[in-house]
Each structure stands twice: as C-alpha cells, then as structure tokens.
Design a protein around this motif. Structure first.
Motif, short mmCIF file in Angstrom:
data_model
loop_
_atom_site.label_atom_id
_atom_site.label_comp_id
_atom_site.label_asym_id
_atom_site.label_seq_id
_atom_site.Cartn_x
_atom_site.Cartn_y
_atom_site.Cartn_z
N VAL A 44 0.83 -1.22 -0.09
CA VAL A 44 -0.10 -0.02 0.16
C VAL A 44 0.88 1.26 -0.07
CG1 VAL A 44 -1.78 1.36 1.44
CG2 VAL A 44 -1.80 -1.09 1.20
N PHE A 45 1.78 1.32 0.97
CA PHE A 45 2.68 2.49 1.15
C PHE A 45 3.65 2.74 -0.15
CE2 PHE A 45 7.07 4.18 1.95
CZ PHE A 45 6.77 5.33 2.38
N ARG A 51 2.74 7.14 -6.69
CA ARG A 51 1.82 8.01 -7.20
C ARG A 51 2.01 9.50 -6.97
NH1 ARG A 51 0.18 12.30 -8.55
NH2 ARG A 51 -1.77 12.69 -9.25
N GLU A 52 2.67 9.58 -5.56
CA GLU A 52 3.23 10.95 -5.17
C GLU A 52 4.48 11.22 -5.91
OE1 GLU A 52 1.86 13.24 -3.16
OE2 GLU A 52 0.05 11.82 -3.07
N ARG A 53 5.18 10.47 -6.14
CA ARG A 53 6.38 10.80 -7.19
C ARG A 53 6.11 11.45 -8.59
NH1 ARG A 53 8.90 5.32 -5.21
NH2 ARG A 53 10.04 5.80 -3.51
N LEU A 54 4.79 11.09 -9.04
CA LEU A 54 4.38 11.71 -10.11
C LEU A 54 3.84 13.14 -9.92
CD1 LEU A 54 2.11 8.66 -11.58
CD2 LEU A 54 4.55 9.20 -12.39
N GLY A 55 3.63 13.56 -8.76
CA GLY A 55 3.10 14.88 -8.41
C GLY A 55 2.29 14.82 -7.18
N SER A 56 2.22 15.84 -6.43
CA SER A 56 1.67 15.87 -5.23
C SER A 56 -0.03 15.68 -5.32
CB SER A 56 1.76 16.92 -4.48
OG SER A 56 1.22 16.97 -3.14
N THR A 57 -0.52 14.99 -4.52
CA THR A 57 -2.19 14.73 -4.56
C THR A 57 -2.53 15.76 -3.55
OG1 THR A 57 -1.78 13.04 -2.86
CG2 THR A 57 -1.79 12.52 -5.29
N GLY A 58 -1.89 16.71 -3.20
CA GLY A 58 -2.42 17.87 -2.38
C GLY A 58 -3.07 18.76 -3.26
N ILE A 59 -4.53 18.94 -3.07
CA ILE A 59 -5.21 19.44 -4.47
C ILE A 59 -5.68 20.92 -3.85
CG2 ILE A 59 -6.49 17.32 -5.13
CD1 ILE A 59 -8.85 18.30 -3.58
N GLY A 60 -5.05 21.24 -2.85
CA GLY A 60 -5.12 22.73 -2.28
C GLY A 60 -6.20 22.86 -1.30
N LEU A 61 -6.23 24.11 -0.49
CA LEU A 61 -7.18 24.30 0.46
C LEU A 61 -7.25 23.41 1.67
CD1 LEU A 61 -10.32 25.35 -1.68
CD2 LEU A 61 -8.66 26.87 -0.68
N GLY A 62 -5.82 23.07 1.96
CA GLY A 62 -5.73 22.09 3.11
C GLY A 62 -6.23 20.49 2.90
N ILE A 63 -6.27 20.10 1.67
CA ILE A 63 -6.95 18.79 1.29
C ILE A 63 -5.89 18.13 0.36
CG2 ILE A 63 -8.77 17.51 0.19
CD1 ILE A 63 -10.49 20.25 0.68
N ALA A 64 -5.74 16.89 0.78
CA ALA A 64 -5.07 15.75 -0.14
C ALA A 64 -5.81 14.61 -0.43
CB ALA A 64 -3.75 15.30 0.62
N ILE A 65 -5.58 14.22 -1.65
CA ILE A 65 -6.46 12.85 -2.09
C ILE A 65 -5.24 11.83 -2.49
CG2 ILE A 65 -8.36 11.92 -3.29
CD1 ILE A 65 -9.50 14.63 -3.54
N PRO A 66 -4.48 11.18 -1.40
CA PRO A 66 -3.43 10.25 -2.10
C PRO A 66 -4.15 9.28 -2.68
CG PRO A 66 -3.53 10.56 0.18
CD PRO A 66 -4.38 11.71 -0.12
N HIS A 67 -3.80 8.54 -3.76
CA HIS A 67 -4.41 7.29 -4.19
C HIS A 67 -3.43 6.55 -5.01
CE1 HIS A 67 -4.56 10.75 -6.97
NE2 HIS A 67 -4.30 9.96 -7.77
N PHE A 101 -8.17 12.23 2.08
CA PHE A 101 -8.89 11.11 1.91
C PHE A 101 -8.04 10.34 0.95
CE2 PHE A 101 -11.86 8.69 -0.42
CZ PHE A 101 -12.95 8.33 0.26
N ALA A 102 -7.63 8.92 1.30
CA ALA A 102 -6.89 8.32 0.52
C ALA A 102 -7.86 7.00 -0.21
CB ALA A 102 -5.70 7.48 1.48
N LEU A 103 -7.52 6.74 -1.29
CA LEU A 103 -8.05 5.89 -2.09
C LEU A 103 -7.24 4.91 -2.69
CD1 LEU A 103 -10.94 4.99 -3.19
CD2 LEU A 103 -10.28 6.33 -5.30
N LEU A 104 -7.49 3.55 -2.48
CA LEU A 104 -6.48 2.37 -2.99
C LEU A 104 -7.76 1.52 -4.05
CD1 LEU A 104 -5.00 2.12 0.31
CD2 LEU A 104 -3.76 2.55 -1.79
N VAL A 105 -7.84 1.22 -4.88
CA VAL A 105 -8.34 0.36 -5.95
C VAL A 105 -7.60 -0.61 -6.57
CG1 VAL A 105 -9.98 2.35 -6.22
CG2 VAL A 105 -7.87 1.88 -7.95
#
Length: 156
Positions: A44-45, A51-67, A101-105
């Motif tokens: 999982v890690f 995915r984070e290496r491709l670019g941050s999943t921090g979408i702004g306004l204090g929110i991140a959606i790692p996936h 909010f993390a999403l794993l699929v």
C-alpha cells in the motif's frame, strides 16, 4: 455514489498526529492493509508513494487525496483522516494539509477509480463539508459527517 460502500468506520481517524507526508502515507498504509486481502502495508505504501512521485495529490485548501492502484486487490478501500496539526504535503497551493482522503483500488478498475476520485474532489470542494470535517471531534463523527449519517452536519 454511496461512500459508506467504500469507507468504513475503522478506516476513519480524527486528529491524527503526523509530522510529514511520508509518515502520513505510512499511517494510511497501516490502516488500509488489513482491509485488503493478501496486500501488505508495504504494498500500500509503495503504491501511494509511487503516485506521489508523479506529482503531489495535495489539491489545495488544506486537502489531499492520495491514491493508488494495487495489483491483486479485490475491492477498493478508502481512508479518511483529519490531522491534529496541518502538515506540508507539497500541495498545489503550497498550503499545509489537514484533511486527507486516501483511495486504493484494484489495478484493473480504471474507470471506477477515476469516477470515485472525481466524486471525492467534488465533495471536498464543498466548503460546508470541509468545515464540518475540520470540526469533527471523534472518529465516529468524522465518518458520520462524510457519509451523511446521523445528526452530524453532513457532506452531501
């Protein structure tokens, strides 16, 4: 979308102590791995970190959606956290993150994956929703707010 099909109460944490993006991804991995048959926390890690290496999943306004997508996973799993103190997440607006909010699929569910990410982003764009999430004072309240249950202010 019914988020209660994706997010369970035991994958929801309020006021998590975290000091870095890497530590936060480790916490998410520890929470999510037991929900995924034959998938380790390291799997999982690595998926989230890749995915984070491709670019941050921090979408702004204090929110991140790692996936991430996981080969061998049989169902999607989500983890919802609020941070005790905002952390640097390399977000697009350079602001620290306090809602995650993390999403794993499963690797082969590309279409559902993209639709779910879009729904999460839409929900997180609702200021009344994010305000209520930030004001949650327990894991249960955080879960109830996000999935729209109970007396708590909900995210619709």
């Amino acid at each position: 979308m019914n988020f209660s099909d994706l997010l369970s109460p035991d994958c929801t944490r309020c006021a998590v102590e975290g000091t870095s993006k890497k530590k936060l991804l480790e916490i998410i991995s520890q929470i999510a791995a037991p929900k995924l048959c034959n998938i380790t926390r390291i799997d999982v890690f690595e998926s989230l970190l890749s995915r984070e290496r491709l670019g941050s999943t921090g979408i702004g306004l204090g929110i991140a959606i790692p996936h991430g997508r996981l080969p061998g996973a049989s169902q999607p799993v989500a983890v919802l956290l609020t941070m005790a103190k905002p952390i640097d997440f390399d977000a697009i607006d350079n602001q620290p993150v306090d809602i995650v909010f993390a999403l794993l699929v499963p690797e082969n569910e590309q279409e559902q994956y993209l639709q779910t990410l879009a729904e999460v982003a839409r929900k997180m764009n609702d200021k009344s929703c994010t305000r209520a999430l930030r004001e949650a004072d327990s894991d249960k309240a955080l879960y109830d707010i996000f999935v729209g249950k109970g007396q708590a202010a909900s995210c619709s």
